[in-house]
Design an enzyme around this catalytic site. Sequence first.
Site, PDB file in Angstrom:
ATOM      1  CB  THR A 224      29.584 -10.021  24.200  1.00 34.06           C
ATOM      2  OG1 THR A 224      28.489 -10.391  25.005  1.00 34.06           O
ATOM      3  CG2 THR A 224      29.319  -8.681  23.566  1.00 34.06           C
TER       4      THR A 224
ATOM      5  CE  LYS B  52      29.425 -10.882  28.184  1.00 34.50           C
ATOM      6  NZ  LYS B  52      29.811 -11.644  27.010  1.00 34.50           N
TER       7      LYS B  52
ATOM      8  N   GLY C 277      22.248  -3.214  27.246  1.00 36.28           N
ATOM      9  CA  GLY C 277      23.180  -4.314  27.030  1.00 36.28           C
ATOM     10  C   GLY C 277      24.443  -3.771  26.398  1.00 36.28           C
TER      11      GLY C 277
ATOM     12  CB  SER D 114      31.954 -11.327  17.923  1.00 34.38           C
ATOM     13  OG  SER D 114      31.538 -12.081  19.044  1.00 34.38           O
TER      14      SER D 114
END
Length: 193
Positions: free
Chosen positions: A12, A44, A56, A135
């Site tokens: 994500t 998210k 988040g 990521s």
Amino acid sequence: MASHQGETPRATTILAVQRGDEIAIAGDGQVTVGDVVMKHRASKVRRLYHDQVVVGFAGSVADAFTLFDKFERQLDQHQGNLLRAAVELGKEWRTDRYLRHLDAMLVVAGRGQMLLLSGDGDVIEPDDGIGAIGSGGPYAHAAARALVLHTELPAADVARKALEIAASICIYTNDEITVETLRSEAGSDDAGG
């Protein structure tokens, strides 16, 4: 897809941008298990504490929901004081035998304040008004910094465009983006999609 303390959770990208009296948190919608995309439109980014706080997450969904619940309890206990709730969650997360194994990171924002939270007990307020996890976080952070320096775009547009750039680079990030915004002025919160 598990990460260990100190590693960047994959799968994500969450980006928070503060510009003027607006803070925007954006997240992509991709859920990846191993090398398989399982879902394209997950949310998210969530509002908590009477819609006054936006959170988040990056990492395990189940772990993030546990942390959302714990963080909202801390917000209730500390009457919406974002920093106090974050510090208390950080202490609990770091010392509780169950919680310290949770695989997630959080970006939280309230009126005028943004913080990054990790299971190591870190509570970090970014110097530049930009915070990113996951990521694709480094890509989104770099893109947001360039957009803030070289455009007059509002925070929500910077967050969306920077996440689109990250999605074009990071295989664990897609362009199904959710953006939530807060303004530091009372009564002027906006939600974006």
